[in-house]
Enzyme design. Structure first.
Site, mmCIF file in Angstrom:
data_model
loop_
_atom_site.group_PDB
_atom_site.id
_atom_site.type_symbol
_atom_site.label_atom_id
_atom_site.label_comp_id
_atom_site.label_asym_id
_atom_site.label_seq_id
_atom_site.Cartn_x
_atom_site.Cartn_y
_atom_site.Cartn_z
ATOM 1 N N ASP A 1 0.863 -1.187 0.000
ATOM 2 C CA ASP A 1 0.000 0.000 0.000
ATOM 3 C C ASP A 1 0.897 1.234 0.000
ATOM 4 O OD1 ASP A 1 -2.240 1.898 0.704
ATOM 5 O OD2 ASP A 1 -3.331 0.019 0.889
ATOM 6 N N HIS B 1 2.231 2.051 -3.164
ATOM 7 C CA HIS B 1 1.318 3.027 -3.769
ATOM 8 C C HIS B 1 1.831 4.450 -3.666
ATOM 9 C CE1 HIS B 1 -2.367 0.110 -3.255
ATOM 10 N NE2 HIS B 1 -1.377 -0.419 -3.942
#
Length: 812
Positions: free
Chosen positions: A638, A661
């Site tokens: 993430d 991310h």
């Protein structure tokens, strides 16, 4: 066309030519040009050209098309000149010649200005020209004590927005060379400011009542402060300044008035001070005031024979106008990092703070200031904080006050006997003895609690939760500073809450590995694995955390009935925290969470989870102030770093991110009443193979949240899918936000020197809210390509400016 370099002189003109080409290129092709000579200005240095200049300005200001006021080579005599707005479009004020003030300093009167721009927006003042204030006569009058006029500042910007000043030289101003008041978004770059060292009150730049000021790449040699920062100033970035002679860079003087706004979010970096009276100074009047100075960063600075390299002076009282009072100005969260060089005086570090409002959150990190053949000293009065790394002179902050006294005495003893030693031996002893003494004093005054003595088992199988909590209780109850030592080995740990407040600082030294239970359900639905709550002054150093999150991720992917999951290490309502050298792997959810905290420093951590592991953010920060994250490697499934509501004054540098991310602000705006995010800097970092690079994300629903004063600079992208992205249409699973627009207001976001490759054709996306468009987006020096081809950019509901080379082409 062809440019032939005929001489060194022409070569030196190249930077000015480049600035001019960029400035002209930034104007649309349809532009109006107004040469001041065409309006009657005489380049002879004798004829008064004030009126022709004002006429040229009026024509440009009334032009519907972008306009240029052009001052060719020559010398132009100018008296008081006011260039007023608002104007109908952008204006480029291109100065190639020299503007001179009248020889008789009295002719400028008591107006306080020579050249004034007021209520102007979208103005660029540039060129290789010179502004000569001819201030010598005025300085002589001031020194003789005669009845003199007030004096004038050479160039003043008042109530202005979106201003650029580039490439100018200002000499011999009567007072300040440049003054900025009540302005927003102003950038000064590559200027030269020169006045004799004995010229009174000739500040290089005076900034007050302004927001979003950047000063870079400039040389300032004056008789007063190189840069002075006055009340009600915030979001100032100063870098690559050559300062000296002069009085250094000063915040203040503050607190002259009882009701006075403060100074916040100032950074001075990568600059050199030469033979100045001060280096970096904060100064306040010794009288009652509700003013303040907070979130100040001085870093990467070189001092060369500077009288007071580091100085806080809260006893300022000229002419004894405030005897027997103490300053009401509150100074907090001031960081001095990597400051090196030589001091002209023995006292290299002075924190002389207010007795009624002591300085708080002063941080010294990697300081090395010396004098010739003498040890330097540090002095603290009413100052609280801490130091890290090598600090010379020895820190006098907090518990180090006694150490500083011994440092001084010991160093003087060595230096007084230097006749009996070789010079190199003197220097070696003067440095090594204080360092050795620091270690001895810490060991003598610290209580140590070894986990093995509390029956923790380093076999990775025996539950050591209770021994860890017992060791914590002992350390937390210690009146002395305490160390909890976790030796090598693997320690099985269940849910553990380390609760404060404690009686003194605690150093949690981890040499081994803490492992979570193999059954992910054992951590239940608490949301945490290791939790520090309501603690102050805790340092967590070294070691590894293995949360064994694979089983939990498999449960999540299967859609089974899973527990909420646990974050590996969480800090709630904590202050003055350091996390250094820690490795965290395979967290169920986020690896490190900082929530509702103040003054947290995370350095040299490694956070690792597989790319497909869901919601395994590296670091999540929210509701916190004064967080610094440096020198860390983050590879997760993430966000490498996610920044939630209520975060301010966040500094991130030297981050390696990817896979993951990227670094994300948001998602924000999920709630109607939600705190915003402000004053975030990410610099000198690399993104490799991440889904995003620099992302701001908000829900598409009503909210009073905001994002402001964000700086991304010196970033390298390596095959990143969305290197630069603002997404204000976030609406996962189309729940709660279809057909709505984001209420989050995004403003003052700067992208500077972003280079590398995009994994998708669209390298820059600004998809902003139609009801709250993004404002003040700035692109400076962007070079992003896609598969060795030009990438694309996309803009919806966004306004801003660009400078330098922008690839892909800007859509702003």
């Amino acid at each position: 066309f062809r440019i032939k370099l005929l001489s060194r002189k022409m070569f030196k003109l190249m930077p000015t030519c480049v600035i001019l080409l960029f400035a002209i290129a930034s104007l649309p092709s349809t532009k109006a040009a107004y040469n001041v000579v065409s309006f009657g200005a005489k380049p002879d240095g004798q004829s008064d050209s004030t009126l022709p200049f004002l006429r040229a300005w009026m024509a440009a200001c009334n032009s519907v098309a972008p306009a240029m006021v052009y001052v060719p080579r020559g010398t132009f005599l100018i008296k008081n000149a006011v260039f007023s707005g608002p104007c109908k479009n952008r204006i480029l004020f291109q100065i190639q010649g020299t503007l001179v003030a009248p020889w008789d300093y009295r002719s400028l009167g008591n107006s306080g200005f020579w050249i004034l721009f007021q209520k102007v927006s979208r103005l660029t003042v540039s060129g290789g020209g010179t502004v000569d204030g001819r201030g010598a006569g005025f300085w002589t009058c001031r020194r003789t004590g005669r009845n003199c006029p007030y004096g004038t500042r050479s160039i003043t910007f008042l109530w202005c927005n979106n201003i650029v000043v580039s490439g100018l030289t200002s000499i011999k101003s009567q007072l300040s060379h440049f003054a900025v008041a009540r302005c927003n978004n102003l950038r000064i770059q590559n200027v030269r400011i020169i006045a004799p060292s004995n010229s009174p009150n000739t500040e290089g730049l005076l900034v007050q009542d302004s927001t979003g000021v950047t000063v870079s790449g400039s040389i300032i040699r004056t008789g007063d402060d190189c840069i002075a920062i006055g009340p009600n100033t915030k979001n100032v970035w100063i870098e690559r300044i050559g300062c000296g002679p002069g009085h250094g860079i000063s915040i203040g003087s503050l607190g002259n008035s009882l009701n006075e706004n403060g100074v916040q979010n100032v950074t001075v970096t990568n600059s050199v001070f030469t033979k100045t009276d001060n280096g970096v100074r904060i100064k306040s009047w010794a009288r009652a005031s509700n003013s303040y100075a907070t979130n100040i960063n001085f870093r990467n600075l070189i001092m060369r024979n500077v009288a007071n390299p580091i100085l806080i002076d809260q006893t300022y009282c000229p002419n004894n106008q405030c005897p027997h009072q103490s300053s009401g100005v509150k100074i907090s969260q001031v960081t001095y990092k990597n400051i090196r060089g030589t001091s002209r005086t023995e006292a290299a570090v002075i924190f002389d703070c207010s007795s009624s409002n002591p300085c708080r959150g002063i941080r010294l990190q990697d300081i090395k200031l010396s004098t010739a053949y003498r040890a330097t000293t540090a002095t603290c009065n009413n100052a609280g904080g801490y130091s890290s790394g090598s600090v010379i002179p020895g820190s006098c902050l907090g518990r180090g006050s006694y150490i500083a006294v011994v440092f001084t005495s010991l160093s003087k003893m060595v230096c007084n006997n230097r006749a009996k030693m070789a010079d190199q031996q003197v220097v070696s002893w003067a440095v090594m003895l204080p360092i050795a003494l620091t270690a001895l004093l810490w060991k003598a005054n610290a209580a140590t609690y070894n986990m093995i003595t509390f029956d923790a088992k380093p076999d990775g199988q025996t539950d050591s939760t209770r021994p860890f909590l017992q060791a914590w209780a002992a350390a937390c109850g210690s009146a002395q500073a305490a160390t909890i030592s976790v030796p090598r080995g693997r320690y099985l740990l269940g849910n553990a809450v380390f609760r404060g407040p404690c009686k003194n600082r605690i150093n949690f030294q981890i040499s081994g590995t803490l492992v979570a239970p193999a059954d992910y359900r054992a951590l239940g639905n608490t949301g945490y694995w290791i939790l520090f709550i309501q603690v102050n002054g805790v340092t967590v150093v070294g070691g590894s955390l293995d949360a064994k999150g694979a089983g939990f991720w498999a449960c999540r992917r299967s859609g089974s009935n899973c527990p909420v999951g646990a974050r590996s290490i969480t800090f709630n309502w904590a202050n003055d925290i350091v996390v250094s050298g820690l490795t965290s792997i395979n967290s169920q959810l986020s690896h490190l969470v900082i929530n509702s905290c103040n003054n947290v420093r995370v350095s040299n951590v490694r956070l690792i989870a597989p790319y497909q592991s869901p919601n395994t953010d590296g670091i999540h920060v929210q509701g916190s102030t004064g967080v610094t994250i440096t020198g860390s490697s983050i590879k997760t499934g993430d966000d490498c770093i996610s920044i939630g509501p209520g975060t301010k004054n966040l500094w991130m540098e030297r981050i390696t991110c990817g896979p993951g991310h990227g670094v994300s602000i948001g998602s924000l705006g999920k709630l109607l009443n939600e705190a915003g995010v402000q004053n975030v800097t990410l610099t000198n970092s690399v993104f490799s193979g991440s889904d995003n690079g620099l992302r701001i994300k908000t829900w598409a629903r009503p909210s009073n949240g905001f994002v402001t004063n964000i700086l991304y600079q010196n970033i390298v992208m390596k095959n990143v899918k969305n290197p630069i992205i603002i997404d204000q249409n976030y609406c996962p699973t189309n729940q709660g936000c279809p057909g709505q627009t984001s209420g989050v207001k995004i403003s003052q976001v700067t992208y500077r020197n972003i280079q590398g490759t995009s994994a998708t054709p669209t390298a820059m996306t600004f998809d902003c809210s139609p009801s709250n468009p993004c404002r003040g987006i700035r692109l400076e020096g962007i070079n992003l390509s896609y598969m060795n081809r030009q990438a694309q950019s996309l803009c919806n509901n966004v306004g801003g400016t660009t400078s330098g080379v922008i690839m892909p082409n800007s859509c702003l």
